[in-house]
Design an enzyme around this catalytic site. Structure first.
Site, short mmCIF file in Angstrom:
data_model
loop_
_atom_site.label_atom_id
_atom_site.label_comp_id
_atom_site.label_asym_id
_atom_site.label_seq_id
_atom_site.Cartn_x
_atom_site.Cartn_y
_atom_site.Cartn_z
CB CYS A 53 -0.88 0.02 1.33
SG CYS A 53 -2.46 1.12 0.97
CE LYS A 74 9.75 -0.47 -16.41
NZ LYS A 74 9.75 1.09 -16.33
#
Length: 432
Positions: free
Chosen positions: A14, A205
């Site tokens: 979070c 990526k």
């Protein structure tokens, strides 16, 4: 939907992204219910220090990650990052039949095959749009929209920090260290920027992009990686003088040779023409240029990082897996049937921009040109500027293997007429 069983979601992490995920789930609850066909219910949020998350309902917070993952949730959303313990948590979720949405590029670049196998064993979904290029819809087009096409090349700017730095150097003429300091002050660079400026983030990526584009398993270890710390203000100025700019590029391309097809996957700074679509991508934005046989050329552009953009991609994946749960469907599985080998960087076809400090006397160019001919490297352009005792010689090559070009530079550096090899940079985005 009246009477429809809710889709229960466990959120792991979070921080900046996780907080935005909670906000979107709350603010858009009614719309998400309509889109999914069932209510989407946040069942719990796993964090390390619950007292530091006053912005979310306290009753949802827990430090018991295993207990949350093993509870009766339908989907596990992971925005923690890193390989462990995220890998263990997600494998536990998938083996338990729970679908997974993750933004974890490092984990996927190393263990996507293992995660897909776990998903297949129980029929769960594995979605990860947020792992590359933030809010830009990129992975799903590669994975689904272009599944009927043959992708030949994927080239793009996939790290906002390095793009901010290089864009700043281009626009102001400042040095790398000065622009990095500015990026850190403005929050575009982390206190430890190593993952970004040394190319690790972009390499992860690139591995994901190559795996999807070429239906082959590619890991971060397969990706040739170079960062931007060695890019100088002189390199930027030289690029400007040639009508080019410098970008850190992730390049994944299908290479066909007498030995069959293979893949070249690399991350490094390169000069590209200012007329290329990627040249105008500045600041912290990302963009990826895709080439396919039937579809032709396409570019995907947008915000590649940040809490809200990344959360947008996470929510898009969450809607997809939740819909599949409602209708007992399944998303796309791993497609690695091609199993194309990854070429070593030395075999990758590329071009060089070479800047030399040489003695200003007759015969220098012929000696340098002889070395290029010896290594079977063709010269595309030469520019020479003389001074009192020495000269600057700039050479741009035609395409050759990286090994041949590197050997050429090494041999030139040893010539008596060459005082210094000032810089070497690859050139992309032009006809060879």
């Amino acid at each position: 939907m009246p009477g429809q069983k809710p889709i229960k979601v466990a959120l792991l992490g979070c921080g900046t992204v996780g907080t935005e995920v909670v906000r979107l789930l709350t603010d858009q609850a009614a719309d998400l219910t309509a889109r999914v066909g069932a209510p989407v219910e946040l069942a719990g949020i796993a964090v390390r220090k619950p007292n530091k998350h006053r912005e979310v309902p306290a009753e949802l917070l827990t430090t018991d990650v295993d207990g949350l993952v093993e509870s009766d949730v339908d989907v596990v959303v992971e925005v923690v990052g890193g390989i462990e313990p995220a890998r263990t948590w997600l494998l536990k979720a998938l083996h338990g039949g729970k679908s997974v949405v993750t933004a974890n590029k490092a984990l996927l670049a190393e263990h996507s095959g293992e995660l897909f196998q776990a998903a297949d064993s129980t029929g769960a979904d594995l979605y990860f749009e947020a792992a590359v290029a933030g809010a830009i819809p990129l992975l799903r087009p590669l994975r689904e929209s272009l599944a009927g096409d043959r992708i030949t090349r994927v080239m793009g700017i996939v790290n906002g920090t390095t793009n901010f730095i290089l864009s700043g150097m281009d626009s102001t003429g400042a040095s790398y260290s000065e622009t990095l300091e500015e990026a850190t002050r403005l929050g575009y660079a982390e206190a430890d920027p190593t993952a970004d400026v040394d190319g690790f983030d972009a390499a992860s990526k690139a591995a994901i992009l190559a795996s999807l584009a070429f239906h082959s398993r590619v890991t971060a270890a397969d990706v040739h990686r170079e960062g931007i710390a060695s890019v100088s203000a002189a390199d930027i100025a030289a690029a400007k003088g040639l009508g080019r700019t410098v970008k850190l590029l992730a390049i994944c391309e299908r290479v066909t040779s007498a030995g069959g097809e293979s893949i070249s996957v690399r991350v490094h700074p390169a000069m590209i023409p200012r007329t290329h679509p990627l040249a105008g991508v500045n600041g912290a934005f990302n963009a990826v240029f895709v080439e396919a046989d039937a579809a032709g050329e396409m570019m995907f552009y947008g915000r590649g990082a940040g809490g809200a953009p990344t959360a947008s991609a996470v929510l898009g994946d969450l809607v997809a897996v939740a819909r599949n749960r409602v209708v007992s469907g399944r998303g796309p599985r791993e497609s690695a049937y091609a199993a194309l080998p990854v070429r070593p960087m030395g075999q990758a076809p590329t071009r060089y921009h070479i800047s030399l400090d040489v003695a200003d006397r007759p015969g220098v160019l012929s000696q340098v040109a002889a070395v290029f001919a010896e290594h079977d490297v063709s010269i595309a352009a030469v520019r020479q500027e003389g001074r009192v005792d020495d000269a600057s010689l700039v050479i741009v090559t035609h395409a050759a293997t990286d090994a041949a070009l590197r050997s050429t530079v090494d041999k030139i550096g040893g010539l008596p007429v060459v005082r210094e090899v000032v810089s070497v940079m690859r050139v992309e985005g032009e006809e060879t």
